[in-house]
Design a protein around this motif. Structure first.
Motif, mmCIF file in Angstrom:
data_model
loop_
_atom_site.group_PDB
_atom_site.id
_atom_site.type_symbol
_atom_site.label_atom_id
_atom_site.label_comp_id
_atom_site.label_asym_id
_atom_site.label_seq_id
_atom_site.Cartn_x
_atom_site.Cartn_y
_atom_site.Cartn_z
ATOM 1 N N GLN A 30 64.111 26.921 3.363
ATOM 2 C CA GLN A 30 64.353 27.636 4.627
ATOM 3 C C GLN A 30 63.778 26.838 5.803
ATOM 4 O OE1 GLN A 30 62.716 31.605 4.139
ATOM 5 N NE2 GLN A 30 63.677 31.775 2.135
ATOM 6 N N ARG A 31 62.633 26.239 5.556
ATOM 7 C CA ARG A 31 62.032 25.398 6.607
ATOM 8 C C ARG A 31 62.955 24.229 6.939
ATOM 9 N NH1 ARG A 31 58.949 24.714 11.014
ATOM 10 N NH2 ARG A 31 58.226 22.576 11.148
ATOM 11 N N MET A 33 66.062 24.221 6.708
ATOM 12 C CA MET A 33 67.192 24.753 7.481
ATOM 13 C C MET A 33 66.805 24.890 8.951
ATOM 14 S SD MET A 33 68.783 27.529 4.817
ATOM 15 C CE MET A 33 70.258 27.885 5.808
ATOM 16 N N VAL A 34 65.578 25.321 9.201
ATOM 17 C CA VAL A 34 65.100 25.417 10.591
ATOM 18 C C VAL A 34 65.130 24.032 11.241
ATOM 19 C CG1 VAL A 34 63.050 25.856 11.999
ATOM 20 C CG2 VAL A 34 63.725 27.485 10.241
ATOM 21 N N LEU A 35 64.890 23.000 10.432
ATOM 22 C CA LEU A 35 64.917 21.641 10.970
ATOM 23 C C LEU A 35 66.345 21.117 11.118
ATOM 24 C CD1 LEU A 35 61.894 20.072 9.073
ATOM 25 C CD2 LEU A 35 61.986 20.906 11.413
ATOM 26 N N GLY A 36 67.332 21.896 10.725
ATOM 27 C CA GLY A 36 68.715 21.505 10.994
ATOM 28 C C GLY A 36 69.564 21.192 9.781
ATOM 29 N N VAL A 38 71.658 22.546 7.690
ATOM 30 C CA VAL A 38 72.406 23.778 7.438
ATOM 31 C C VAL A 38 73.823 23.424 7.027
ATOM 32 C CG1 VAL A 38 71.067 25.177 9.055
ATOM 33 C CG2 VAL A 38 73.072 23.942 9.858
ATOM 34 N N CYS A 62 68.420 11.826 14.034
ATOM 35 C CA CYS A 62 66.986 11.860 13.760
ATOM 36 C C CYS A 62 66.729 11.736 12.266
ATOM 37 C CB CYS A 62 66.337 13.125 14.317
ATOM 38 S SG CYS A 62 67.013 14.637 13.675
ATOM 39 N N HIS B 79 59.029 23.330 16.179
ATOM 40 C CA HIS B 79 60.473 23.232 16.020
ATOM 41 C C HIS B 79 61.154 24.561 16.259
ATOM 42 C CE1 HIS B 79 59.715 19.396 13.824
ATOM 43 N NE2 HIS B 79 60.785 19.076 14.498
ATOM 44 N N SER B 80 60.367 25.630 16.129
ATOM 45 C CA SER B 80 61.006 26.931 16.123
ATOM 46 C C SER B 80 59.985 27.984 16.505
ATOM 47 C CB SER B 80 61.538 27.183 14.709
ATOM 48 O OG SER B 80 61.536 28.546 14.408
ATOM 49 N N HIS B 84 55.400 27.417 11.260
ATOM 50 C CA HIS B 84 55.285 26.821 9.939
ATOM 51 C C HIS B 84 53.843 26.379 9.690
ATOM 52 C CE1 HIS B 84 56.220 24.258 6.570
ATOM 53 N NE2 HIS B 84 55.816 23.180 7.223
ATOM 54 N N GLU B 88 51.782 25.218 15.013
ATOM 55 C CA GLU B 88 53.008 25.874 15.472
ATOM 56 C C GLU B 88 52.743 27.346 15.754
ATOM 57 O OE1 GLU B 88 56.609 23.260 13.491
ATOM 58 O OE2 GLU B 88 56.539 25.413 13.219
ATOM 59 N N GLN B 119 67.931 19.112 17.262
ATOM 60 C CA GLN B 119 66.817 20.020 16.986
ATOM 61 C C GLN B 119 66.273 20.650 18.262
ATOM 62 O OE1 GLN B 119 64.249 17.407 14.779
ATOM 63 N NE2 GLN B 119 64.875 18.334 12.842
ATOM 64 N N PHE B 122 68.023 23.812 19.386
ATOM 65 C CA PHE B 122 67.704 24.970 18.550
ATOM 66 C C PHE B 122 66.534 25.738 19.167
ATOM 67 C CE2 PHE B 122 65.266 26.922 15.095
ATOM 68 C CZ PHE B 122 66.240 27.636 14.419
ATOM 69 N N ALA B 265 69.077 30.018 11.326
ATOM 70 C CA ALA B 265 69.312 28.573 11.391
ATOM 71 C C ALA B 265 70.811 28.276 11.383
ATOM 72 C CB ALA B 265 68.619 27.876 10.229
#
Lengths: 83, 728
Positions: A30-31, A33-36, A38, A62, B79-80, B84, B88, B119, B122, B265
């Motif tokens: 899932q982490r 996925m947060v980083l892209g 997907v 990247c 990042h979000s 994490h 963060e 990124q 996002f 995501a």
């Protein structure tokens, strides 16, 4: 081999692929996925450390590195030559 | 961290007196050039503090415009808004106004890296969903052009619903004036909520908001739907049973069986991909040294060899550059202490100033050269993007000992000094990993162990050839290896027991190499030095003064009187340089006698039975006790206790050590005893600075106390084993 046997972990260096499906149970996936990482994102296997683990992928310019155990959770469809 | 740090006061109950009119949070992904931009905007007008209960640093700077004082808060890269790592989490909590003592920001300056819009956008989307005005600063335009990306700023501004987007080049300062104006305009501006990327979330949040009778803001409702009820959200919204039920059903409708993070995501990155098609044009990719270097280092073998070369250079620099400065500080302290003692004359006050305070301050600043040089390299490696690559390359090796690649730099740094090594563990996101690394780091052979090793090896290990190596060198090498093995075993043990837990996460961004910004490097270095001097320095200083008092008190008048008599007697029998030498001899003997009956000497005698199984007499025991605040002190104390005036004169000291006898005439420093002493030094955590830094970095006394007890026990048992087996 079935097509679903292709995962990020099976990509060769320089090979490109689009992510098709993800096993999302692992919080670490899932982490990622947060980083892209997907479904629908195009990735290229850029490098690997000694022993082939962890692996580095290029994602929209990247670099992102992940361990093989997580790379296996991403089913991909290779793009371009070699399919 | 500890549970107590989770208690948060709702944002609306916090009243904080602010000197500034507006507080703006600076938010961006890691490596987006955020800190460089922050430094460009605020210069040296910065304050570094700590967030309550955690070890994350708080950087606040001010920006003055014609009609307002604007406070900028530089938050750790994230990042979000679904955090994490600890850093963060701090960023997210500050943005959402969940941190005690810190008011919610009045606006957000979002830093967007043009070379990594994927990124960056996002995070920007999530920021736009907050009820806050937002300004986007786009950095790294030059890097984007190099890697073949041309960004259409007007189209981007359009795609983001009209939020101001300002392109800045930190190196030349272009765009900064425009950015200042945009930041100032955020004061009292309406929230930027034009963009609705995820209408389903907005609808669910609206329905949930009605269920709470509009008590909660839409933004809080959205966060609650995304994060659910957790220890982090329950403090900022107390829900009734029916409200909780509504929340659960909204989440079920929106996410089904999928993890909310995964759903979010997918939706947000789908929007990013569409947006990128509108705002990015591809330009010809320029072949630069960066791309070629990256490509070369991407191969496994050159990459790994390169890493070892880099570390060898860092290591060499620390020894080659720091050692002369440290020697200078050392002799400077000695000279200063001597002249202070001469100026103030005899007495307790003079000794307190000369041997306690001056020596104490000296023992703090003697660490600075190493810390500054090591940190200069760590910051350069970090800012150039190489640190991430090093972690990536070493991950597999570190993984096999239960750590992750991010532990490699702290571990290697600890060969110079564990203090910056432990401070460098902040890059490790996983708490268990971080503490395991902190506990393993002090085992690495630091530069303060080296003089002790050198003295004992030179005195007691024969300098004979073993193969192509010298036995003395071999023993020294063995001690380094022993430290590594002990550190690795400790990390393995601790990750299998007290810090057992899931495997450390490993998802590392590997940025392209870039030239570090000198101003940023300088400001960071200054910050590190300040933190060390304030936080660790006070502890080291206090301990140094305490040890001075133990070695000084109580004074025996009869020893002083006896020495005076001897001086008088000598003045009749000899003269000239001979008399000087005789005076020195008498003084040394008196100092040794005073030390013997001081608290320290008494302590040495009291614990002699405890150290007898290790083959130590009271002198060695007293020296070891005195060495607990700083291990290199042992040489000075041995020098005094064996009545050898000049501790630098190792030849004499090692001769004295060799000649020392038990009352029954047998030698104290036998080979098994010396090997035991070396093992003791290899293990024992005799360093107040390290303990103070562990305390600071873990925010509890539990870990420094544990490390001390654990390492001392191992050292004791190891020394006993060596002595008993060797003497049998």
């Amino acid at each position: 081999m079935e097509t679903d046997a292709y995962t990020l972990a099976t990509l060769r260096r320089g090979e490109k692929a689009v992510i098709e499906a993800i096993d999302t149970r692992d919080p670490q996936v899932q982490r990622l996925m947060v980083l892209g990482l997907v479904e629908g994102a195009e990735v290229e296997h850029a490098s690997a450390a000694i022993g082939g683990d962890p692996m580095e992928f290029r994602l929209f310019g990247c670099g992102i590195s992940l361990r093989q155990e997580h790379a296996r959770m991403f089913t991909v469809a290779p793009v371009g030559a070699g399919v | 961290m500890s549970k107590s740090s989770e208690v948060r006061i709702p944002a609306n109950e916090i009243t904080v007196k602010r000197r500034a009119d507006v507080s703006i949070a600076v938010v961006g992904t890691p490596n987006s050039g955020k800190s460089t931009l922050f430094n460009r905007l605020t210069g040296l007008k910065q304050r570094i503090g700590n967030y309550p209960g955690v070890t994350v640093e708080r950087h606040i700077g001010t920006l003055k415009t014609n009609d307002a004082v604007i406070e900028l808060v530089d938050l750790p890269g994230t990042h979000s808004l679904t955090p994490h790592s600890l850093e963060e989490r701090i960023s997210v909590d500050v943005i959402l106004g969940r941190v005690e003592g810190t008011a919610a920001p009045d606006g957000v300056l979002a830093v967007l890296d043009a070379s990594n819009l994927y990124q960056g956008l996002f995070l920007v989307q999530q920021l736009l969903d907050l009820d806050l005005p937002v300004v986007v600063a786009m950095t790294m335009g030059d890097a984007a052009i190099r890697s073949g990306i041309d960004v259409d700023v007007a189209a981007l501004q359009d795609a983001l619903g009209g939020v101001p987007v300002v392109e800045v080049v930190a190196t030349t300062g272009s765009g900064l004036d425009e950015l200042r104006v945009a930041i100032a305009a955020m004061r009292g501006a309406a929230a930027s909520r034009e963009l609705v990327v995820w209408p389903e979330l907005r609808r669910a949040a609206g329905e949930f908001q009605q269920a709470t009778d509009n008590e909660l803001s839409l933004r809080v409702c959205e966060r609650l739907i995304l994060e659910g009820i957790s220890e982090h959200t329950q403090n900022y919204a107390r829900l009734t049973e029916s409200q909780t039920a509504n929340l659960v059903s909204q989440r079920d409708k929106l996410f089904g069986m999928e993890p909310p993070i995964a759903v979010e995501a997918r939706i947000r990155y789908a929007w990013v991909r569409d947006t990128l098609k509108k705002v990015q044009r591809s330009a010809p990719r320029l072949q630069s040294w960066r791309t070629r270097l990256t490509a070369f280092l991407n191969q496994p073998l050159p990459g790994t060899i390169g890493l070892f070369l880099v570390m060898a250079v860092v290591f060499q620099a620390v020894f080659a550059w720091a050692t002369p400065v440290m020697d200078l500080i050392d002799s400077g302290t000695a000279v200063l202490s001597g002249s202070v003692a001469a100026a103030l004359g005899e007495g307790a006050f003079s000794s307190l100033v000369a041997d306690g305070i001056v020596a104490g301050v000296g023992s703090v600043i003697i660490f600075l050269p190493q810390i500054l040089i090591l940190f200069l390299f760590i910051i350069l490696l970090e800012d150039s993007g190489y640190l991430a690559r090093a972690a990536y390359l070493m991950d597999r090796a570190m993984h096999s000992v239960g750590l992750s690649g991010q532990s490699i730099i702290p571990m290697i740094s600890s060969f110079a000094c564990a203090v910056p090594g432990i401070m460098a563990t902040r890059v490790i996101p996983n708490r268990r990993d971080r503490i395991a690394t902190i506990l393993a780091a002090p085992f690495m052979t630091c530069s303060a162990r080296l003089p002790v090793y050198a003295l004992l090896i030179a005195a007691f290990v024969p300098a004979k050839q073993v193969g192509f190596m010298n036995l003395q060198g071999l023993v020294l090498f063995g001690l380094y290896l022993f430290g590594i093995v002990m550190g690795v075993l400790t990390a393995l043990l601790i990750r299998k027991t007290a810090l057992r837990g899931p495997k450390p996460p490993f998802a590392l961004m590997l940025p392209e190499f870039r030239r570090p910004n000198l101003q940023t490097v300088f400001i960071q270095l200054l910050g590190r030095a300040k933190v060390f001097l304030y936080r660790a320095g006070t502890v080291i200083f206090t301990v140094a003064v305490i040890v001075w008092a133990l070695a000084y008190f109580p004074r025996s008048d009869s020893i002083g009187a006896e020495a005076e008599q001897q001086r008088e007697a000598a003045s009749y029998s000899v003269s000239g340089p001979e008399l000087e030498a005789e005076y020195a001899r008498i003084e040394n003997l008196a100092a040794a006698a005073q030390l013997e009956q001081s608290w320290l000497g008494r302590a040495g005698k009291a614990v002699e039975p405890l150290f007898k199984p290790l083959g130590w007499d009271w002198r060695v025991s007293a020296a070891v006790i005195a060495g607990f605040p700083a291990r290199e002190v042992v040489i000075a104390v041995l020098g005094t206790v064996y009545a050898v005036g000049d501790e630098a004169d190792e030849q004499t000291l090692s001769g004295r050590l060799k000649a020392s006898r038990w009352p029954d005439g047998s030698s104290v420093f036998t080979l098994p005893m010396v090997i035991g002493l070396l093992i003791f030094y290899a293990c024992c955590l005799q360093c107040a600075a390290t303990l103070a830094v562990i305390r600071r970095e873990t925010n509890t006394w539990r870990w420094p106390v544990f490390a001390w007890v654990y390492m001392t026990t191992i050292g004791y048992l190891g020394a006993m084993l060596a002595f008993q087996v060797g003497s049998a």
